[in-house]
Design a protein around this motif. Structure first.
Motif, PDB file in Angstrom:
ATOM      1  N   VAL A  49       0.836  -1.207   0.000  1.00 36.69           N
ATOM      2  CA  VAL A  49       0.000   0.000   0.000  1.00 36.69           C
ATOM      3  C   VAL A  49       0.869   1.255   0.000  1.00 36.69           C
ATOM      4  O   VAL A  49       0.662   2.180  -0.803  1.00 36.69           O
ATOM      5  CB  VAL A  49      -0.941  -0.005   1.222  1.00 36.69           C
ATOM      6  N   PHE A  50       1.850   1.291   0.894  1.00 37.61           N
ATOM      7  CA  PHE A  50       2.715   2.474   0.995  1.00 37.61           C
ATOM      8  C   PHE A  50       3.491   2.702  -0.297  1.00 37.61           C
ATOM      9  O   PHE A  50       3.550   3.819  -0.818  1.00 37.61           O
ATOM     10  CB  PHE A  50       3.684   2.315   2.166  1.00 37.61           C
ATOM     11  N   LEU A  51       4.093   1.652  -0.841  1.00 39.89           N
ATOM     12  CA  LEU A  51       4.930   1.787  -2.023  1.00 39.89           C
ATOM     13  C   LEU A  51       4.114   2.182  -3.255  1.00 39.89           C
ATOM     14  O   LEU A  51       4.546   3.031  -4.049  1.00 39.89           O
ATOM     15  CB  LEU A  51       5.657   0.469  -2.285  1.00 39.89           C
ATOM     16  N   LEU A  89      -4.020  -5.608  -5.786  1.00 38.07           N
ATOM     17  CA  LEU A  89      -2.830  -6.433  -5.956  1.00 38.07           C
ATOM     18  C   LEU A  89      -2.819  -7.573  -4.936  1.00 38.07           C
ATOM     19  O   LEU A  89      -3.329  -7.417  -3.825  1.00 38.07           O
ATOM     20  CB  LEU A  89      -1.569  -5.590  -5.771  1.00 38.07           C
ATOM     21  N   PRO A  90      -2.236  -8.711  -5.291  1.00 41.34           N
ATOM     22  CA  PRO A  90      -2.097  -9.792  -4.302  1.00 41.34           C
ATOM     23  C   PRO A  90      -1.079  -9.396  -3.240  1.00 41.34           C
ATOM     24  O   PRO A  90      -0.152  -8.617  -3.521  1.00 41.34           O
ATOM     25  CB  PRO A  90      -1.602 -10.971  -5.139  1.00 41.34           C
ATOM     26  N   PRO A  91      -1.225  -9.887  -2.023  1.00 39.89           N
ATOM     27  CA  PRO A  91      -0.283  -9.516  -0.954  1.00 39.89           C
ATOM     28  C   PRO A  91       1.137 -10.024  -1.185  1.00 39.89           C
ATOM     29  O   PRO A  91       2.051  -9.632  -0.462  1.00 39.89           O
ATOM     30  CB  PRO A  91      -0.898 -10.165   0.293  1.00 39.89           C
ATOM     31  N   THR A  92       1.328 -10.872  -2.189  1.00 38.06           N
ATOM     32  CA  THR A  92       2.659 -11.390  -2.506  1.00 38.06           C
ATOM     33  C   THR A  92       3.319 -10.632  -3.653  1.00 38.06           C
ATOM     34  O   THR A  92       4.388 -11.025  -4.126  1.00 38.06           O
ATOM     35  CB  THR A  92       2.569 -12.875  -2.888  1.00 38.06           C
ATOM     36  N   ALA A  93       2.706  -9.542  -4.109  1.00 35.07           N
ATOM     37  CA  ALA A  93       3.254  -8.796  -5.243  1.00 35.07           C
ATOM     38  C   ALA A  93       4.635  -8.237  -4.909  1.00 35.07           C
ATOM     39  O   ALA A  93       4.822  -7.639  -3.844  1.00 35.07           O
ATOM     40  CB  ALA A  93       2.306  -7.658  -5.621  1.00 35.07           C
ATOM     41  N   PRO A  94       5.628  -8.414  -5.780  1.00 36.44           N
ATOM     42  CA  PRO A  94       6.957  -7.856  -5.527  1.00 36.44           C
ATOM     43  C   PRO A  94       6.958  -6.341  -5.652  1.00 36.44           C
ATOM     44  O   PRO A  94       6.078  -5.756  -6.294  1.00 36.44           O
ATOM     45  CB  PRO A  94       7.814  -8.510  -6.623  1.00 36.44           C
ATOM     46  N   CYS A  98       4.597  -3.244  -7.995  1.00 35.65           N
ATOM     47  CA  CYS A  98       3.848  -2.126  -7.428  1.00 35.65           C
ATOM     48  C   CYS A  98       4.237  -0.819  -8.118  1.00 35.65           C
ATOM     49  O   CYS A  98       3.375  -0.005  -8.489  1.00 35.65           O
ATOM     50  CB  CYS A  98       4.107  -2.015  -5.931  1.00 35.65           C
ATOM     51  N   VAL A  99       5.539  -0.611  -8.268  1.00 34.20           N
ATOM     52  CA  VAL A  99       6.037   0.612  -8.898  1.00 34.20           C
ATOM     53  C   VAL A  99       5.627   0.668 -10.366  1.00 34.20           C
ATOM     54  O   VAL A  99       5.144   1.701 -10.857  1.00 34.20           O
ATOM     55  CB  VAL A  99       7.568   0.704  -8.762  1.00 34.20           C
ATOM     56  N   LEU A 100       5.801  -0.444 -11.080  1.00 34.72           N
ATOM     57  CA  LEU A 100       5.448  -0.490 -12.500  1.00 34.72           C
ATOM     58  C   LEU A 100       3.961  -0.205 -12.710  1.00 34.72           C
ATOM     59  O   LEU A 100       3.582   0.561 -13.610  1.00 34.72           O
ATOM     60  CB  LEU A 100       5.813  -1.859 -13.075  1.00 34.72           C
ATOM     61  N   MET A 139       0.227 -12.388 -10.561  1.00 34.01           N
ATOM     62  CA  MET A 139      -1.006 -11.691 -10.208  1.00 34.01           C
ATOM     63  C   MET A 139      -2.124 -12.645  -9.785  1.00 34.01           C
ATOM     64  O   MET A 139      -3.133 -12.212  -9.227  1.00 34.01           O
ATOM     65  CB  MET A 139      -1.480 -10.831 -11.388  1.00 34.01           C
ATOM     66  N   THR A 140      -1.981 -13.901 -10.074  1.00 33.46           N
ATOM     67  CA  THR A 140      -3.028 -14.874  -9.717  1.00 33.46           C
ATOM     68  C   THR A 140      -2.545 -15.902  -8.706  1.00 33.46           C
ATOM     69  O   THR A 140      -3.169 -16.946  -8.530  1.00 33.46           O
ATOM     70  CB  THR A 140      -3.537 -15.605 -10.978  1.00 33.46           C
TER      71      THR A 140
END
Length: 309
Positions: A49-51, A89-94, A98-100, A139-140
């Motif tokens: 969330v922050f990033l 986003l899934p909680p495992t997203a790198p 997030c930035v992209l 993403m899945t």
């Protein structure tokens, strides 16, 4: 006559509410969903969330600074876009995803088309679909309580039974913001109470979707199945927080109803006939593209025009 008349261009009726006011209220409304997502998935969700929010705000600031445009990050629209993307986003997203996603949402979908009010589709959902197409596996992939597995909606599609109470509360796998229907509805009721949204779009959307499920799922009026479909995936988050986006939704009343019908039909088709268990994101951005046509066919006729001669 002692009265002074001022001549100015339209609009002649102005409200005191500003974009910043509306975005601030939306951020407040998203807090229950955000806080539950952080509670549900832990510190990793907080980092996402922050990033994502920081990346969205920074992208808007840097673009406007380098292009010599007025800096608009204070209106909160970039922060709302970043937060909505994070919740999708899934909680495992790198971190790089997030930035992209944030850069794509702000730079490509919003700023390159003129900035706030000029984007032709919801930036957060456009970014989510971009990430889904580009990085489908990441993403899945969902992890809940340390166990990797399918979402209840995916289980439902394969014929497995699901616990609808867990889906209502949010004790399930999924994206950060889609799991708890209760948290989403608390925020939705706040927006309704504050007059930021009304029931026309989300109400028509959900009713149409229910009709699609009842008529074409082969389950009839199976209350457990219907409840699972309503609580599963991003339907509630999309219906209340993204389908109602001022910029990408119709402004005419009849257009909003037709827009809601399109959303419900498309979501039903994607879920029942598509390979993916989801469908809300694609349904919303496709309906966004139909908005100019919807407004054209539902535009009210000016008084004294359009009658027979």
């Amino acid at each position: 006559m002692n009265e002074t008349f001022n001549i100015s261009s339209s609009p002649h009726i102005r409200a005191k509410v500003t974009t910043g006011n509306i975005m601030f209220l939306v951020l407040i409304a998203l807090m229950p969903t955000t806080l539950f997502g952080i509670y549900n998935f832990g510190v990793q969700a907080l980092g996402i969330v922050f990033l994502t929010v920081a990346s969205a705000v920074a992208t808007e600031y840097l673009f406007e600074r380098f292009m010599g445009k007025k800096i608009t990050i204070a209106d909160g629209s970039a922060a709302v876009t970043g937060l909505l993307l994070a919740l999708n986003l899934p909680p495992t997203a790198p971190w790089w995803m997030c930035v992209l996603g944030a850069v794509f949402a702000i730079l490509v979908v919003k700023q390159l088309f003129g900035g706030l009010g000029q984007n032709f589709m919801n930036p957060a959902l456009a970014a989510r679909c971009f990430l889904l197409i580009s990085f489908t596996g990441r993403m899945t992939t969902f992890v809940y309580d340390g166990v990797s597995g399918a979402t209840p909606l995916a289980q439902l599609k394969t014929g497995e039974s699901v616990n609808t109470m867990d889906m209502l509360i949010g004790n399930i796998a999924g994206t950060i913001g889609e799991t708890s229907v209760i948290a989403i509805m608390i925020g939705a009721m706040f927006l309704l109470f504050m007059g930021v949204i009304d029931l026309r779009i989300p109400g028509t959307y959900l009713i149409t979707f229910i009709v699609m499920i009842v008529l074409f799922s082969g389950k009839g009026f199976d209350l457990n199945y219907l409840t699972a479909q309503l609580c599963g995936g991003g339907l509630m988050l999309g219906a209340w927080f993204m389908a109602t986006d001022y910029v990408t939704a119709p402004i005419t009343k009849n257009g909003q109803i037709l827009y809601g019908v399109c959303l419900g039909v498309l979501t039903g088709l994607f879920r029942l006939l598509g390979r993916s268990a989801e469908g809300v994101s694609y349904a919303i951005i496709i309906s966004n593209l139909l908005v100019p046509l919807i407004e054209r066919v539902t535009r009210p006729r000016p008084f004294g025009k359009g009658g027979e001669r």
